[in-house]
Design a protein around this motif. Sequence first.
Motif, PDB file in Angstrom:
ATOM      1  N   MET A   1      -6.809   2.507  -3.669  1.00 25.63           N
ATOM      2  CA  MET A   1      -5.551   2.086  -4.277  1.00 25.63           C
ATOM      3  C   MET A   1      -4.345   2.510  -3.453  1.00 25.63           C
ATOM      4  O   MET A   1      -3.235   2.119  -3.765  1.00 25.63           O
ATOM      5  CB  MET A   1      -5.428   2.675  -5.689  1.00 25.63           C
ATOM      6  N   ASP A   2      -4.550   3.333  -2.412  1.00 24.20           N
ATOM      7  CA  ASP A   2      -3.405   3.826  -1.646  1.00 24.20           C
ATOM      8  C   ASP A   2      -2.752   2.692  -0.857  1.00 24.20           C
ATOM      9  O   ASP A   2      -3.412   1.762  -0.418  1.00 24.20           O
ATOM     10  CB  ASP A   2      -3.845   4.936  -0.679  1.00 24.20           C
ATOM     11  N   CYS A   3      -1.455   2.809  -0.693  1.00 24.63           N
ATOM     12  CA  CYS A   3      -0.688   1.823   0.059  1.00 24.63           C
ATOM     13  C   CYS A   3      -1.093   1.884   1.531  1.00 24.63           C
ATOM     14  O   CYS A   3      -1.225   2.968   2.099  1.00 24.63           O
ATOM     15  CB  CYS A   3       0.797   2.120  -0.096  1.00 24.63           C
ATOM     16  N   GLY A   4      -1.309   0.727   2.158  1.00 28.97           N
ATOM     17  CA  GLY A   4      -1.738   0.672   3.551  1.00 28.97           C
ATOM     18  C   GLY A   4      -0.616   0.982   4.529  1.00 28.97           C
ATOM     19  O   GLY A   4      -0.853   1.057   5.735  1.00 28.97           O
ATOM     20  N   ILE A   5       0.603   1.141   4.049  1.00 31.21           N
ATOM     21  CA  ILE A   5       1.715   1.423   4.960  1.00 31.21           C
ATOM     22  C   ILE A   5       2.141   2.885   4.879  1.00 31.21           C
ATOM     23  O   ILE A   5       2.262   3.561   5.885  1.00 31.21           O
ATOM     24  CB  ILE A   5       2.904   0.472   4.678  1.00 31.21           C
ATOM     25  N   CYS A   6       2.307   3.405   3.668  1.00 36.51           N
ATOM     26  CA  CYS A   6       2.752   4.804   3.570  1.00 36.51           C
ATOM     27  C   CYS A   6       1.582   5.745   3.236  1.00 36.51           C
ATOM     28  O   CYS A   6       1.755   6.954   3.193  1.00 36.51           O
ATOM     29  CB  CYS A   6       3.857   4.955   2.529  1.00 36.51           C
ATOM     30  N   TYR A   7       0.411   5.208   3.021  1.00 41.42           N
ATOM     31  CA  TYR A   7      -0.820   5.974   2.736  1.00 41.42           C
ATOM     32  C   TYR A   7      -0.746   6.830   1.478  1.00 41.42           C
ATOM     33  O   TYR A   7      -1.483   7.790   1.335  1.00 41.42           O
ATOM     34  CB  TYR A   7      -1.228   6.861   3.928  1.00 41.42           C
ATOM     35  N   SER A   8       0.179   6.487   0.592  1.00 47.10           N
ATOM     36  CA  SER A   8       0.217   7.260  -0.653  1.00 47.10           C
ATOM     37  C   SER A   8       0.025   6.298  -1.829  1.00 47.10           C
ATOM     38  O   SER A   8       0.051   5.075  -1.660  1.00 47.10           O
ATOM     39  CB  SER A   8       1.544   8.000  -0.786  1.00 47.10           C
ATOM     40  N   TYR A   9      -0.188   6.882  -3.000  1.00 52.88           N
ATOM     41  CA  TYR A   9      -0.389   6.063  -4.194  1.00 52.88           C
ATOM     42  C   TYR A   9       0.929   5.908  -4.946  1.00 52.88           C
ATOM     43  O   TYR A   9       1.455   4.818  -5.090  1.00 52.88           O
ATOM     44  CB  TYR A   9      -1.468   6.709  -5.068  1.00 52.88           C
ATOM     45  N   GLN A  10       1.487   7.051  -5.361  1.00 53.61           N
ATOM     46  CA  GLN A  10       2.769   7.011  -6.054  1.00 53.61           C
ATOM     47  C   GLN A  10       3.902   7.089  -5.030  1.00 53.61           C
ATOM     48  O   GLN A  10       3.889   7.922  -4.142  1.00 53.61           O
ATOM     49  CB  GLN A  10       2.894   8.214  -6.996  1.00 53.61           C
ATOM     50  N   LEU A  11       4.875   6.194  -5.169  1.00 55.99           N
ATOM     51  CA  LEU A  11       6.053   6.255  -4.310  1.00 55.99           C
ATOM     52  C   LEU A  11       7.263   6.013  -5.198  1.00 55.99           C
ATOM     53  O   LEU A  11       7.467   4.897  -5.670  1.00 55.99           O
ATOM     54  CB  LEU A  11       5.971   5.208  -3.199  1.00 55.99           C
ATOM     55  N   ASP A  12       8.030   7.058  -5.451  1.00 53.76           N
ATOM     56  CA  ASP A  12       9.180   6.976  -6.357  1.00 53.76           C
ATOM     57  C   ASP A  12       8.781   6.340  -7.683  1.00 53.76           C
ATOM     58  O   ASP A  12       9.483   5.489  -8.221  1.00 53.76           O
ATOM     59  CB  ASP A  12      10.317   6.155  -5.719  1.00 53.76           C
TER      60      ASP A  12
END
Length: 413
Positions: free
Chosen positions: A343-354
């Motif tokens: 589920m992690d974002c392929g650009i920032c490699y995190s799940y929750q972003l703000d």
Amino acid sequence: MEASLLRQCPLLLPQNRAKTVYEGFISVQGRDFHLRIELPEDLQMKNARLLCSWQLKTILNGYHQIVQQRMQHSPDLMSFLMELKMVLEVALKKKQELCPPPPPPQFYSSLIEEIGILGWDKLVFVDTCLSTIKLKAEDASGRKHLITLKLKAKYPAESPDCFVDFPVPFSVSWTPQVTDQPQRGVRIAVLPITVPLSAGLVVYPCHCSWNFQIWYDTSSLISIYGQFLAALESLKAFWDATDEIDEKTWVLEPEKPTRSATARRIALGNNASIHIEVDPKHPTMLPECCFLGADHVVKPLGIKLSRNIHLWDPENSLLQNLKDVLEIDFPARTNLEKSDFSMDCGICYSYQLDGAIPDQVCDNPQCAQPFHQICLYEWLRGLLTSRQSFNIIFGECPYCSKPITLKMSGRKS
Ligand SMILES: [Zn+2]
Ligand SMILES: [Zn+2]
């Protein structure tokens, strides 16, 4: 100067002929504070000493530096006293805001009596000045709930502020007491619950047994607690529905749903999810649905939803209905391997972003990489090959280089 000093501080008098020592009281907001001022022979304020009573010292706590500074810069005793009065005004005001005057004794006696009738076992928290009270209750499904009451000094003439974790607004009905001796606490055996709510009385189901009720005027803790229990009862079906979803599916959002949360984003597998908004008053009716994920996964689900909508049966549970109309089994959190559900974002490699989670997915079935909307937007905007038409950006997936489109939506997540 003597005359104006006498006018401004009539209770502060010189203690010697040289007028180097003054003692007496300074009056601010109708209160007199004892003080003594010792001046040097040249009467210069900057070398003076100020001696305060302990009451004055307590109030000036935190203002010592300001007082010191005013003393250094005042040309004479008179102007210093004016400055001191001003500082005291401010300090007193601050103190009153922080510690309002205590309520009358009846406040405490009636409150203690009411908690006694209600049962001390219901009380989970009370602060030192008895202005905040937390009561607990269990609903018919065994869920624990809290109600926080902020009592005002005029209680019970004024209704307390009630705070609950409900998906619907909770307002208590409150009739200020008119008699000094309200009749309360009369227990009547085996009353039907359909007794009319007339004459400012409510029927309150007693906690220990449903076989009898207590009659009580509507301005008491007992009345609020009764209204709280009734509200819990009316929301039982909603919490039954959301609890089943939280238990048996993988809820992506919110991470830790509160009792007031009506929305759920549920994982469907293949990096797709469904966002539902449950109506707390009609929890088993078809909720507002919205699919998120790659087109090839999401489109067939949308088709199934509209084709099977007639199968929706409000007699069944919300989860069962969703399963029936979507023709799927919701994957449980434990059943999903991390590899087939990254589920992690392929650009920032995190799940929750703000607070947002990745809700954009590459439509290429071999790729299906999720991205945050904002991350993908920034990425595509930086590429020369991207183009934008209204709120849609066309570009290439940063992973597989296949075409990807990004619809900028107002939706935050
Ligand atoms: Zn990201
Ligand atoms: Zn891709």
